[in-house]
Design a protein around this motif. Structure first.
Motif, mmCIF file in Angstrom:
data_model
loop_
_atom_site.group_PDB
_atom_site.id
_atom_site.type_symbol
_atom_site.label_atom_id
_atom_site.label_comp_id
_atom_site.label_asym_id
_atom_site.label_seq_id
_atom_site.Cartn_x
_atom_site.Cartn_y
_atom_site.Cartn_z
ATOM 1 N N GLY A 13 0.829 -1.196 0.000
ATOM 2 C CA GLY A 13 0.000 0.000 0.000
ATOM 3 C C GLY A 13 0.868 1.252 0.000
ATOM 4 O O GLY A 13 2.038 1.230 0.357
ATOM 5 N N THR A 14 0.278 2.356 -0.393
ATOM 6 C CA THR A 14 1.012 3.610 -0.466
ATOM 7 C C THR A 14 1.101 4.245 0.918
ATOM 8 O O THR A 14 0.396 3.866 1.852
ATOM 9 C CB THR A 14 0.295 4.579 -1.418
ATOM 10 O OG1 THR A 14 -1.050 4.765 -0.957
ATOM 11 C CG2 THR A 14 0.279 4.027 -2.822
ATOM 12 N N ALA A 15 1.977 5.248 1.041
ATOM 13 C CA ALA A 15 2.126 5.977 2.291
ATOM 14 C C ALA A 15 0.852 6.758 2.585
ATOM 15 O O ALA A 15 0.052 7.052 1.682
ATOM 16 C CB ALA A 15 3.317 6.928 2.193
ATOM 17 N N ALA A 16 0.660 7.086 3.832
ATOM 18 C CA ALA A 16 -0.538 7.833 4.230
ATOM 19 C C ALA A 16 -0.637 9.117 3.430
ATOM 20 O O ALA A 16 0.338 9.863 3.302
ATOM 21 C CB ALA A 16 -0.473 8.142 5.724
ATOM 22 N N GLY A 17 -1.827 9.366 2.860
ATOM 23 C CA GLY A 17 -2.066 10.578 2.095
ATOM 24 C C GLY A 17 -1.668 10.486 0.642
ATOM 25 O O GLY A 17 -1.918 11.412 -0.134
ATOM 26 N N THR A 18 -1.036 9.370 0.240
ATOM 27 C CA THR A 18 -0.630 9.191 -1.153
ATOM 28 C C THR A 18 -1.657 8.344 -1.893
ATOM 29 O O THR A 18 -2.026 7.270 -1.426
ATOM 30 C CB THR A 18 0.752 8.514 -1.245
ATOM 31 O OG1 THR A 18 1.712 9.340 -0.595
ATOM 32 C CG2 THR A 18 1.169 8.300 -2.691
ATOM 33 N N ARG A 19 -2.117 8.839 -3.021
ATOM 34 C CA ARG A 19 -3.059 8.077 -3.849
ATOM 35 C C ARG A 19 -2.269 7.274 -4.871
ATOM 36 O O ARG A 19 -1.087 7.534 -5.124
ATOM 37 C CB ARG A 19 -4.019 9.035 -4.570
ATOM 38 C CG ARG A 19 -4.634 10.115 -3.694
ATOM 39 C CD ARG A 19 -5.531 9.548 -2.604
ATOM 40 N NE ARG A 19 -6.730 8.943 -3.129
ATOM 41 C CZ ARG A 19 -7.841 9.624 -3.442
ATOM 42 N NH1 ARG A 19 -7.887 10.941 -3.269
ATOM 43 N NH2 ARG A 19 -8.918 9.015 -3.904
ATOM 44 N N ASP A 27 -6.477 3.601 -6.382
ATOM 45 C CA ASP A 27 -7.608 4.526 -6.313
ATOM 46 C C ASP A 27 -8.293 4.664 -7.665
ATOM 47 O O ASP A 27 -9.513 4.767 -7.746
ATOM 48 C CB ASP A 27 -7.128 5.901 -5.840
ATOM 49 C CG ASP A 27 -6.600 5.857 -4.415
ATOM 50 O OD1 ASP A 27 -7.435 5.851 -3.492
ATOM 51 O OD2 ASP A 27 -5.378 5.804 -4.232
#
Length: 727
Positions: free
Chosen positions: A80-86, A248
């Protein structure tokens, strides 16, 4: 693949590629073949699985021909991506997938990871049209150099790159010192290099929190999960494994479906003397294995047949080539001084009929075509005669839209199927470096016998003979023939109702996320910006398509026919428009600001302004004054600012123009609140919608081919208007 645009200087295990605008940019390249590469810019990483290129000793004249190897690297599953990254995942890294990634990298201004997945390394950055696996150095673009820019808003981009930036160290000698002009022909492999280099330029110049990750593997499924999708792909490495990639938004850029397999191939499908796909990995090696004097039958007479003849000649073939199709239609050849013209033509009178039957349409088109030939004074065999059909078909695009909208879907499909070869071969001619090569072998010279023939006939059957060393071809209305080889050039499948592509089978028949294009049965049904339309008719949020799967939509929505349903111009418009729509949907905004905007309303700033004003429910005469205020601001301020932003050369310029645009919009919102007594919320919403519609309008206009006439540069005046007879 070559180190494009690079002068390699080994420093330990790294190669210095160039200097980014903010940070040095390097590719970490281990010393082993096919090594994994990581492009690092500050805190930004571009993950790449790039196979190395090897010299091919069979290259003519001692030149080095570069070929691809499949990557044998370990491919870790992407977490998964880092927090806040789409995350946006693009399935397919051919022309459409690569260009869409470039556009996302240009304009993404918030944390974003772009994953670009390709299953066949030989097609990366080019697909079957430009990829290393599908081409050789004699395959040319069938379009002039001045018209192949990746950025419609910067028409000179390719010429500037080719003449001033491109690394020519791996080019054949005939091209190493060539200066490209507007009317020049361009090898497809050079265009692939242009795509690759522009992708890496965009990655190096992107926002610090925007990253590109290139992956090798085959996507086998895409399914919804929460508000997004999960992309399931099988790794292309020795370790293999199936990985899941939460995303996303997903953009499908899968290219063409498999080649058509006619029923008469059923006896020879497994024969090594039959080539089912002239663009398949290994096809160029197959051509080189053909005996110089062997006879070859090419089924189909469109551009792929011309490519096949080029491949045979490049491989040293001197024998007989027979190009066979039912209608015997062939592409013409552009005159030496050919210029791209856009004409206007009257609405054909037959469209005035209350009911359009197939018979009336065919007769009406023939009559109107004859009228236009007489009006323009077209003489048989003249230079104008060579390009006249395609100019008329371009001028008729608005009427094709009307015609299809008024006819029954079965009649539309019948006409497109019946006249497919005629439409395809008349919609475009060939540059002399393609068509001239073929046609010169269709006539004999003293000491040089004719080697290419064209046959109009229907094939009934093919079967191996003489212990499988030859193939017997059975015709419906003429004697059988025996040939050494057969090459399938019947084109690619277009019906997505029962696709043999596993991913599309699941999307259409499994999940119901997509449906075949209704009117034409060519490609899939999509919304204005390429959103997939699901089986129940709703638009699938977050799932887009770019490329040949939109060919039916291009015909019904824009009147395009023949190869222009997936030409460079068509696809670059799709990629630009879809990328901007994807980014818009990723922007944080209130539900009200993200309300669905009616299709097509952005084509006109007046309609856009009226729609926004109507939503505020102001009473007259204030409503009229509000509409006028919005229209005036959109035309005089917001639109020019948006165009400057979209046309910016690099991120520094984009950032500057974006700030100007945002500041000006904020001031306008405050002024609206004062002048019309709007609440802060109403003002913000109005400005947000106006900004979206104006930007969509700017993208729409920049994708208009007629705008090329306006470029102000050394390469100007690309588009001209046809003179009238006697003018």
């Amino acid at each position: 693949m070559p180190d494009i645009g690079v002068s390699p200087r080994p420093v330990g295990g790294s190669v210095v590629v160039g200097q980014g605008r903010d940070h040095p940019v390097t590719i970490d390249r281990p010393r082993t073949s096919g090594a994994d590469a990581s492009l690092t810019q500050g805190d930004k990483t571009v993950e790449m699985q790039h196979p190395t290129m090897q010299d091919d000793p069979t290259q003519e004249d001692g030149m080095t021909e570069m070929t691809t190897q499949a990557s044998s690297l370990r491919l870790d599953p992407v977490e998964g991506t880092a927090a806040g990254t789409r995350r946006v995942t693009i399935v397919g890294a051919g022309f459409s997938g690569t260009l869409t990634a470039i556009r996302l990298l240009h304009f993404a201004a918030a944390p974003l990871e772009i994953c670009l997945i390709e299953r066949e390394e030989g097609y990366r950055y080019g697909g079957i049209a430009f990829g290393w696996a599908a081409t050789n150095w004699e395959h040319m673009l069938n379009i002039q150099a001045g018209r192949i820019t990746l950025r419609r808003e910067r028409p000179e981009d390719f010429l500037e790159w080719a003449n001033e930036e491109a690394d020519r160290s791996e080019w054949p000698q005939k091209w190493q010192y060539h200066t490209f002009g507007v009317a020049c022909v361009v090898p497809r492999r050079i265009f692939r290099q242009y795509l690759a280099e522009r992708l890496h330029d965009a990655a190096a110049d992107a926002h610090a929190e925007v990253s590109l990750r290139e992956l090798s593997g085959e996507v086998i499924d895409v399914h919804r999960q929460g508000d997004g999708y999960v992309v399931k792909y099988a790794g292309a490495t020795k370790q293999g494994g199936v990985h899941e990639l939460p995303s996303d938004q997903v953009i499908l850029a899968t290219g063409h479906l498999a080649p058509v397999q006619a029923p008469f191939y059923h006896r020879i499908r497994d024969c090594d003397r039959f080539l089912a796909d002239p663009y398949a990995p290994g096809a160029q090696e197959w051509f080189r294995e053909i005996g110089a004097e062997e006879s070859v039958l090419v089924t189909g007479s469109a551009l792929s047949a011309f490519d096949t003849v080029i491949s045979l000649i490049h491989a040293g073939h001197r024998g007989q080539i027979l190009i066979c199709s039912r209608g015997g239609h062939m592409h013409g050849t552009y005159p030496v001084d050919h210029e791209h013209d856009i004409w206007q033509a009257r609405r054909p009178p037959f469209l005035d009929a209350e009911k359009l039957t197939p018979e009336a349409v065919v007769e009406g088109i023939r009559a109107e075509y004859a009228h236009l030939r007489a009006e323009h004074g077209v003489e048989p065999g003249s230079a104008l005669d060579a390009v006249f059909p395609e100019r008329v078909m371009k001028a008729w695009e608005p009427y094709v839209i009307e015609l299809i909208s008024r006819m029954d879907a079965r009649d539309v499909r019948m006409l497109l199927d019946t006249y497919k070869s005629l439409i395809v071969t008349n919609r475009t001619s060939t540059v002399r470096e393609i068509g001239g090569v073929v046609r010169s072998r269709m006539r004999g010279y003293n000491g040089a016998p004719k080697t290419v023939d064209v046959l109009s006939a229907g094939i009934q059957d093919m079967r191996p003979v003489e212990d499988g060393t030859k193939i017997q071809v059975v015709f419906a209305d003429q004697p059988d023939i025996v040939v050494d080889r057969v090459v399938n050039c019947l084109g690619n499948k277009t019906d997505y109702e029962r696709p043999d592509h596993p991913l599309w089978h699941g999307l259409v028949n499994g999940h119901g996320y997509a449906q075949p294009q209704t009117k034409t049965r060519r490609g899939i049904e999509v919304g204005t910006h390429g959103q997939l339309v699901s089986a129940d008719g709703t638009v699938a949020a977050g799932l887009f398509g770019v490329g040949p799967m939109r060919q039916g939509d291009e015909t019904t929505r824009r009147g395009r026919l023949g190869a222009f349903v997936f030409s460079i111009g068509t696809l670059r418009n799709q990629c630009f428009d879809t990328a901007m729509e994807v980014l818009r949907r990723l922007e944080p905004a209130s539900d009200e600001e993200q309300m669905d905007i009616p299709d097509g309303i952005h084509h006109c700033l007046i309609r856009s302004s009226d729609w926004i004003a109507a939503d505020l429910a102001a009473e007259e005469p204030q409503a009229t004054r509000l509409r006028e205020r919005l229209q005036s601001y959109a035309k005089d301020n917001a639109y020019p600012n948006a165009v400057n932003y979209l046309q910016a050369q690099d991120r520094t310029e984009r950032r500057k123009y974006r700030a100007i645009l945002d500041d000006d919009l904020a001031d306008f919102g405050a002024a609206l609140a004062r002048e019309f007594g709007l609440t802060d919320r109403q003002a913000r919403r109005t400005v947000s919608l106006l900004a979206t519609l104006v930007q969509k309008h700017a993208v729409h206009n920049l994708c208009d081919i007629t705008k090329l006439a306006g470029w102000d540069s050394q390469y100007a005046e690309q588009v001209k208007h046809a003179p009238r007879k006697g003018a």
